[in-house]
Design an enzyme around this catalytic site. Structure first.
Site, PDB file in Angstrom:
ATOM      1  N   HIS A  67       0.850  -1.198   0.000  1.00  0.00           N
ATOM      2  CA  HIS A  67       0.000   0.000   0.000  1.00  0.00           C
ATOM      3  C   HIS A  67       0.881   1.242   0.000  1.00  0.00           C
ATOM      4  O   HIS A  67       0.940   1.990   0.974  1.00  0.00           O
ATOM      5  CB  HIS A  67      -0.956  -0.048   1.191  1.00  0.00           C
ATOM      6  CG  HIS A  67      -1.890  -1.212   1.131  1.00  0.00           C
ATOM      7  ND1 HIS A  67      -3.013  -1.226   0.328  1.00  0.00           N
ATOM      8  CD2 HIS A  67      -1.844  -2.443   1.703  1.00  0.00           C
ATOM      9  CE1 HIS A  67      -3.628  -2.398   0.437  1.00  0.00           C
ATOM     10  NE2 HIS A  67      -2.930  -3.158   1.262  1.00  0.00           N
ATOM     11  N   GLY A  73      -7.368   3.294   7.740  1.00  0.00           N
ATOM     12  CA  GLY A  73      -8.536   4.149   7.905  1.00  0.00           C
ATOM     13  C   GLY A  73      -9.719   3.433   8.531  1.00  0.00           C
ATOM     14  O   GLY A  73     -10.795   4.023   8.687  1.00  0.00           O
ATOM     15  N   GLU A  74      -9.545   2.175   8.892  1.00  0.00           N
ATOM     16  CA  GLU A  74     -10.689   1.400   9.376  1.00  0.00           C
ATOM     17  C   GLU A  74     -11.131   1.790  10.783  1.00  0.00           C
ATOM     18  O   GLU A  74     -12.193   1.381  11.242  1.00  0.00           O
ATOM     19  CB  GLU A  74     -10.370  -0.098   9.310  1.00  0.00           C
ATOM     20  CG  GLU A  74     -10.254  -0.579   7.866  1.00  0.00           C
ATOM     21  CD  GLU A  74      -9.867  -2.050   7.770  1.00  0.00           C
ATOM     22  OE1 GLU A  74     -10.003  -2.779   8.747  1.00  0.00           O
ATOM     23  OE2 GLU A  74      -9.415  -2.446   6.677  1.00  0.00           O
ATOM     24  N   TYR A 134     -10.665  -2.904  -2.631  1.00  0.00           N
ATOM     25  CA  TYR A 134     -11.523  -4.005  -2.172  1.00  0.00           C
ATOM     26  C   TYR A 134     -12.815  -4.057  -2.982  1.00  0.00           C
ATOM     27  O   TYR A 134     -13.399  -5.100  -3.170  1.00  0.00           O
ATOM     28  CB  TYR A 134     -11.927  -3.764  -0.702  1.00  0.00           C
ATOM     29  CG  TYR A 134     -10.984  -4.265   0.369  1.00  0.00           C
ATOM     30  CD1 TYR A 134      -9.653  -4.524   0.116  1.00  0.00           C
ATOM     31  CD2 TYR A 134     -11.454  -4.460   1.665  1.00  0.00           C
ATOM     32  CE1 TYR A 134      -8.811  -4.967   1.120  1.00  0.00           C
ATOM     33  CE2 TYR A 134     -10.623  -4.910   2.679  1.00  0.00           C
ATOM     34  CZ  TYR A 134      -9.305  -5.155   2.411  1.00  0.00           C
ATOM     35  OH  TYR A 134      -8.489  -5.593   3.421  1.00  0.00           O
ATOM     36  N   HIS A 199      -7.869 -10.317  -2.274  1.00  0.00           N
ATOM     37  CA  HIS A 199      -7.742 -10.268  -0.818  1.00  0.00           C
ATOM     38  C   HIS A 199      -8.658 -11.313  -0.214  1.00  0.00           C
ATOM     39  O   HIS A 199      -9.862 -11.290  -0.434  1.00  0.00           O
ATOM     40  CB  HIS A 199      -8.113  -8.858  -0.314  1.00  0.00           C
ATOM     41  CG  HIS A 199      -8.452  -8.815   1.150  1.00  0.00           C
ATOM     42  ND1 HIS A 199      -7.581  -8.335   2.086  1.00  0.00           N
ATOM     43  CD2 HIS A 199      -9.567  -9.204   1.816  1.00  0.00           C
ATOM     44  CE1 HIS A 199      -8.150  -8.425   3.291  1.00  0.00           C
ATOM     45  NE2 HIS A 199      -9.354  -8.950   3.153  1.00  0.00           N
ATOM     46  N   ARG A 231      -3.414 -16.454   6.575  1.00  0.00           N
ATOM     47  CA  ARG A 231      -4.033 -15.733   7.702  1.00  0.00           C
ATOM     48  C   ARG A 231      -4.703 -16.660   8.711  1.00  0.00           C
ATOM     49  O   ARG A 231      -4.896 -16.277   9.853  1.00  0.00           O
ATOM     50  CB  ARG A 231      -4.975 -14.645   7.209  1.00  0.00           C
ATOM     51  CG  ARG A 231      -6.308 -15.100   6.719  1.00  0.00           C
ATOM     52  CD  ARG A 231      -7.123 -13.921   6.195  1.00  0.00           C
ATOM     53  NE  ARG A 231      -7.175 -12.841   7.154  1.00  0.00           N
ATOM     54  CZ  ARG A 231      -7.244 -11.533   6.840  1.00  0.00           C
ATOM     55  NH1 ARG A 231      -7.254 -11.160   5.582  1.00  0.00           N
ATOM     56  NH2 ARG A 231      -7.326 -10.627   7.758  1.00  0.00           N
ATOM     57  N   ASP A 291       2.329  -6.493   2.180  1.00  0.00           N
ATOM     58  CA  ASP A 291       1.149  -5.727   2.602  1.00  0.00           C
ATOM     59  C   ASP A 291       1.620  -4.447   3.303  1.00  0.00           C
ATOM     60  O   ASP A 291       0.933  -3.913   4.180  1.00  0.00           O
ATOM     61  CB  ASP A 291       0.259  -6.568   3.534  1.00  0.00           C
ATOM     62  CG  ASP A 291      -1.198  -6.153   3.513  1.00  0.00           C
ATOM     63  OD1 ASP A 291      -1.582  -5.341   2.633  1.00  0.00           O
ATOM     64  OD2 ASP A 291      -1.959  -6.619   4.376  1.00  0.00           O
TER      65      ASP A 291
HETATM   66 ZN    ZN Z   1      -5.599  -7.243   1.820  1.00  0.00          ZN
END
Ligand code: ZN
Length: 397
Positions: A67, A73-74, A134, A199, A231, A291
């Site tokens: 990124h 920003g979440e 996304y 993603h 993950r 990431d």
């Molecule tokens: Zn991602």
């Protein structure tokens, strides 16, 4: 700084191990790899000699998912993460980066991402981007996913399209298949990969949408590069099957590897790659990305939310080092995940190998400890003896 450089007596990993060799660099390209290379061109051209003794020379790292524009920003506007500076790349061995947008495809857009990518390229590294975020429909620059991939030089595919995640747009099968179809054809028409960088979230739906496209349409597994495959354990099991069937899977590296394995139950990257290899899956079938600059929630040992951190691109070398030191995976195999493998699946011509004709993107690592010593990007020495030598516009101290 000279246009001609020779790295002397390094253990050269192309990434296949080629023995102790010299590497001749002319301008921004690798001109020769061999023994006792002569560098007497007469006249004003003089070779700059770089001592590679006791060093492993590996291709410059390719970070296929970062990124660079900042992300996050979440947790509200104040949790938007900062942009990547040149040093965030070169000081971590990265000479090629693919920038992408994540959760926030509104406050971040393709105009800004491309401007950022051009800026980093001006400063000395090679940059590409995905189009989108996304969200579905995919937010593009030109209004058309196909036009973005075909007509914007830096755009090599679409992503990161989110599935199996509470933050995704919950695309239908038809919507998702259309994205893959458009990316594929636009890639073919422009000689690019047209990869769909997907993603993967934590949900039990895992790879469902991708597997259904591969099963029910003519689009092959190779059109997708699912990321964050490590993950959780259940997701990783399914991703191994996908790799066994010819897909390529992208591990997300971690800065604090123990933390993410023990507190967050992620699959440790070195263990995941060991399993992939032990299953007889080709070592071409995995990549590792950082990431980087994305936001990361931080929890304490009780699993309580502590605040927010930023992904760091230093994880790429850390993960490769763990593969070698903890899992006895040969360096030439482990390093493929951040060099020749992303170059191949993303069709990055001239990248990912130390071979004549390829771009002079090279990292020298100390044999002992695999520490980053020197970074050369397109023939320019960006890092020397672990110190930054080329600075970003606003980095000069
Ligand atoms: Zn991602």
């Amino acid at each position: 700084m000279g246009m001609v450089k020779i790295i002397r007596n390094a253990k050269v990993y192309q990434p296949e191990y080629a023995g102790v060799k010299d590497i001749l660099i002319l301008g921004d390209k690798i001109a020769a790899v061999g023994e006792n290379l002569k560098a007497d061109f007469g006249g004003a051209l003089k070779a700059e000699e770089i001592n590679g003794e006791g060093m492993a020379a590996v291709p410059g790292f390719i970070d296929g998912h970062e990124h660079i524009l900042g992300g996050g920003g979440e947790g509200g506007f104040h949790t938007r993460t900062p942009e990547a500076g040149l040093k965030d790349l070169t000081m971590n061995g990265i000479t090629t980066v693919v920038g992408c947008i994540g959760t926030d495809g509104v406050g971040r857009d393709m105009t800004a991402l491309l401007a950022k990518a051009h800026g980093l390229e001006n400063e000395g590294v090679t940059t590409y981007t995905y189009t989108g975020a996304y969200q579905v429909p995919v937010p593009t620059l030109t209004g058309s996913l196909m036009k973005d991939i075909m007509m914007l030089d830096k755009v090599i595919g679409v992503g990161e399209v989110a599935i199996s995640d509470h933050r995704s747009s919950q695309p239908s099968f038809e919507e998702f298949a259309r994205i893959a179809a458009d990316a594929r054809v636009a890639g073919m028409l422009s000689g690019k990969a047209g990869i769909v960088n997907v993603h993967l979230g934590d949900s039990p739906r895992k790879l469902d949408l991708i597997l259904k496209v591969v099963r029910d349409t003519e689009i092959p597994a190779s059109q997708f590069l699912p990321t964050h495959v490590n993950r959780n354990a259940a997701l990783f099991d399914e991703c191994l099957e996908f790799a066994k069937d010819g897909g390529t899977i992208d591990f997300t590296g971690n800065e604090d590897i123990d933390y993410w394995e023990t507190i967050c139950d992620e699959v440790r990257v070195c263990k995941g790659i060991r399993r992939l290899l032990d299953m007889g899956i080709s070592s071409d079938r995995f990549t590792i990305s950082s990431d980087g600059q994305g936001s990361m929630p931080v929890f304490n040992t009780k699993g309580e939310y502590q605040g927010i951190g930023i992904g760091k691109a230093s994880c790429l070398l850390k993960e490769v080092r763990e593969c070698v030191q903890k899992e006895n995976i040969p360096l030439e195999t482990a390093v493929k995940g951040i060099t020749s493998n992303p170059a191949a699946i993303l069709k990055l011509n001239g990248k990912g190998h130390i071979k004549p004709g390829f771009d002079a993107d090279i990292c020298l690592l100390t044999e002992e400890g695999l520490k980053l010593d020197t970074v050369i990007a397109r023939g320019r020495i960006m890092v020397e003896k672990g110190k930054q030598t080329v600075f970003g516009t606003f980095e000069r101290s």
